[in-house]
Design a protein around this motif. Structure first.
Motif, PDB file in Angstrom:
ATOM      1  N   THR A   1       0.831  -1.208   0.000  1.00  0.00           N
ATOM      2  CA  THR A   1       0.000   0.000   0.000  1.00  0.00           C
ATOM      3  C   THR A   1       0.860   1.251   0.000  1.00  0.00           C
ATOM      4  OG1 THR A   1      -1.768  -1.161   1.169  1.00  0.00           O
ATOM      5  CG2 THR A   1      -1.800   1.242   1.272  1.00  0.00           C
ATOM      6  N   LEU A   2       1.880   1.271   0.837  1.00  0.00           N
ATOM      7  CA  LEU A   2       2.771   2.436   0.886  1.00  0.00           C
ATOM      8  C   LEU A   2       3.475   2.665  -0.448  1.00  0.00           C
ATOM      9  CD1 LEU A   2       4.233   1.816   4.441  1.00  0.00           C
ATOM     10  CD2 LEU A   2       2.824   3.773   3.759  1.00  0.00           C
ATOM     11  N   LEU A   3       3.893   1.587  -1.094  1.00  0.00           N
ATOM     12  CA  LEU A   3       4.542   1.736  -2.402  1.00  0.00           C
ATOM     13  C   LEU A   3       3.571   2.265  -3.448  1.00  0.00           C
ATOM     14  CD1 LEU A   3       6.809  -1.440  -2.502  1.00  0.00           C
ATOM     15  CD2 LEU A   3       7.531   0.953  -2.292  1.00  0.00           C
TER      16      LEU A   3
ATOM     17  N   TRP B   1       1.053   4.216  -2.833  1.00  0.00           N
ATOM     18  CA  TRP B   1       0.885   5.636  -2.531  1.00  0.00           C
ATOM     19  C   TRP B   1       2.090   6.439  -2.995  1.00  0.00           C
ATOM     20  CZ3 TRP B   1      -1.132   5.251   3.192  1.00  0.00           C
ATOM     21  CH2 TRP B   1      -2.441   4.781   3.185  1.00  0.00           C
ATOM     22  N   SER B   2       3.297   5.859  -2.861  1.00  0.00           N
ATOM     23  CA  SER B   2       4.496   6.589  -3.290  1.00  0.00           C
ATOM     24  C   SER B   2       4.495   6.801  -4.801  1.00  0.00           C
ATOM     25  CB  SER B   2       5.770   5.872  -2.851  1.00  0.00           C
ATOM     26  OG  SER B   2       6.030   4.749  -3.656  1.00  0.00           O
ATOM     27  N   LYS B   3       3.934   5.851  -5.524  1.00  0.00           N
ATOM     28  CA  LYS B   3       3.848   6.000  -6.988  1.00  0.00           C
ATOM     29  C   LYS B   3       2.767   6.998  -7.389  1.00  0.00           C
ATOM     30  CE  LYS B   3       5.560   1.396  -8.031  1.00  0.00           C
ATOM     31  NZ  LYS B   3       5.248   0.078  -8.566  1.00  0.00           N
ATOM     32  N   ALA B   4       1.747   7.139  -6.531  1.00  0.00           N
ATOM     33  CA  ALA B   4       0.618   8.002  -6.868  1.00  0.00           C
ATOM     34  C   ALA B   4       0.889   9.478  -6.590  1.00  0.00           C
ATOM     35  CB  ALA B   4      -0.623   7.569  -6.091  1.00  0.00           C
ATOM     36  N   THR B   5       1.815   9.773  -5.687  1.00  0.00           N
ATOM     37  CA  THR B   5       2.051  11.170  -5.338  1.00  0.00           C
ATOM     38  C   THR B   5       3.038  11.820  -6.306  1.00  0.00           C
ATOM     39  OG1 THR B   5       2.634  12.690  -3.556  1.00  0.00           O
ATOM     40  CG2 THR B   5       3.901  10.660  -3.684  1.00  0.00           C
ATOM     41  N   LYS B   6       2.891  13.109  -6.467  1.00  0.00           N
ATOM     42  CA  LYS B   6       3.810  13.867  -7.318  1.00  0.00           C
ATOM     43  C   LYS B   6       4.922  14.510  -6.487  1.00  0.00           C
ATOM     44  CE  LYS B   6       0.326  14.953 -10.824  1.00  0.00           C
ATOM     45  NZ  LYS B   6       0.354  13.679 -11.414  1.00  0.00           N
ATOM     46  N   ASP B   7       4.767  14.488  -5.171  1.00  0.00           N
ATOM     47  CA  ASP B   7       5.750  15.063  -4.253  1.00  0.00           C
ATOM     48  C   ASP B   7       6.881  14.053  -4.054  1.00  0.00           C
ATOM     49  OD1 ASP B   7       7.210  15.900  -2.007  1.00  0.00           O
ATOM     50  OD2 ASP B   7       5.444  16.777  -1.052  1.00  0.00           O
ATOM     51  N   LYS B   8       8.048  14.372  -4.609  1.00  0.00           N
ATOM     52  CA  LYS B   8       9.170  13.431  -4.579  1.00  0.00           C
ATOM     53  C   LYS B   8       9.671  13.164  -3.158  1.00  0.00           C
ATOM     54  CE  LYS B   8      10.620  14.361  -9.225  1.00  0.00           C
ATOM     55  NZ  LYS B   8      11.598  13.958 -10.179  1.00  0.00           N
ATOM     56  N   ALA B   9       9.687  14.175  -2.318  1.00  0.00           N
ATOM     57  CA  ALA B   9      10.155  13.980  -0.943  1.00  0.00           C
ATOM     58  C   ALA B   9       9.197  13.059  -0.180  1.00  0.00           C
ATOM     59  CB  ALA B   9      10.276  15.321  -0.228  1.00  0.00           C
TER      60      ALA B   9
ATOM     61  N   ALA C   1       7.188  10.860  -1.529  1.00  0.00           N
ATOM     62  CA  ALA C   1       7.319   9.530  -2.131  1.00  0.00           C
ATOM     63  C   ALA C   1       8.515   8.792  -1.530  1.00  0.00           C
ATOM     64  CB  ALA C   1       7.458   9.641  -3.647  1.00  0.00           C
ATOM     65  N   ALA C   2       9.605   9.500  -1.313  1.00  0.00           N
ATOM     66  CA  ALA C   2      10.796   8.886  -0.721  1.00  0.00           C
ATOM     67  C   ALA C   2      10.510   8.436   0.715  1.00  0.00           C
ATOM     68  CB  ALA C   2      11.968   9.862  -0.744  1.00  0.00           C
ATOM     69  N   GLN C   3       9.764   9.249   1.469  1.00  0.00           N
ATOM     70  CA  GLN C   3       9.392   8.864   2.833  1.00  0.00           C
ATOM     71  C   GLN C   3       8.514   7.611   2.824  1.00  0.00           C
ATOM     72  OE1 GLN C   3       7.417  12.246   4.516  1.00  0.00           O
ATOM     73  NE2 GLN C   3       9.315  13.327   4.988  1.00  0.00           N
ATOM     74  N   LEU C   4       7.590   7.557   1.884  1.00  0.00           N
ATOM     75  CA  LEU C   4       6.716   6.388   1.791  1.00  0.00           C
ATOM     76  C   LEU C   4       7.499   5.135   1.428  1.00  0.00           C
ATOM     77  CD1 LEU C   4       3.650   8.014   0.008  1.00  0.00           C
ATOM     78  CD2 LEU C   4       3.727   7.157   2.365  1.00  0.00           C
TER      79      LEU C   4
END
Length: 87
Positions: A33-35, A37-45, A47-50
């Motif tokens: 799920t976290l991965l 969400w990381s692919k769905a966001t445009k915020d790179k920082a 996404a890295a946290q996720l």
């Protein structure tokens, strides 16, 4: 991004072991799920946290697997001793 639904939370709760300890599958589902969400966001920082949180969940999954393996060996030893007592 949309917050987790109650359906998702109920599914996660169903993935815990009878002892209350989350199972390996529980942690893998969370990582997946976290991965996503990381692919769905445009915020790179963010996404890295996720992705980092997903990696931590996978580490927890490995620890849960090892805990179950430890219990399996304990049960095997107990069973072997119990069988020896019957002889």
């Amino acid at each position: 991004m949309r917050p987790p639904t109650s359906r998702l939370l109920a599914r996660m709760a169903s993935l815990t072991l009878a002892s209350g300890m989350p199972s390996q599958r529980y942690y893998r589902e969370r990582a997946r799920t976290l991965l996503a969400w990381s692919k769905a966001t445009k915020d790179k920082a963010y996404a890295a946290q996720l992705r980092l949180r997903a990696a931590n969940e996978l580490e927890q999954a490995e620890q849960a697997r090892e805990a179950v393996a430890d219990l399996t060996s304990l049960f095997s030893e107990f069973h072997a001793r119990d069988m020896q007592k019957e002889d």
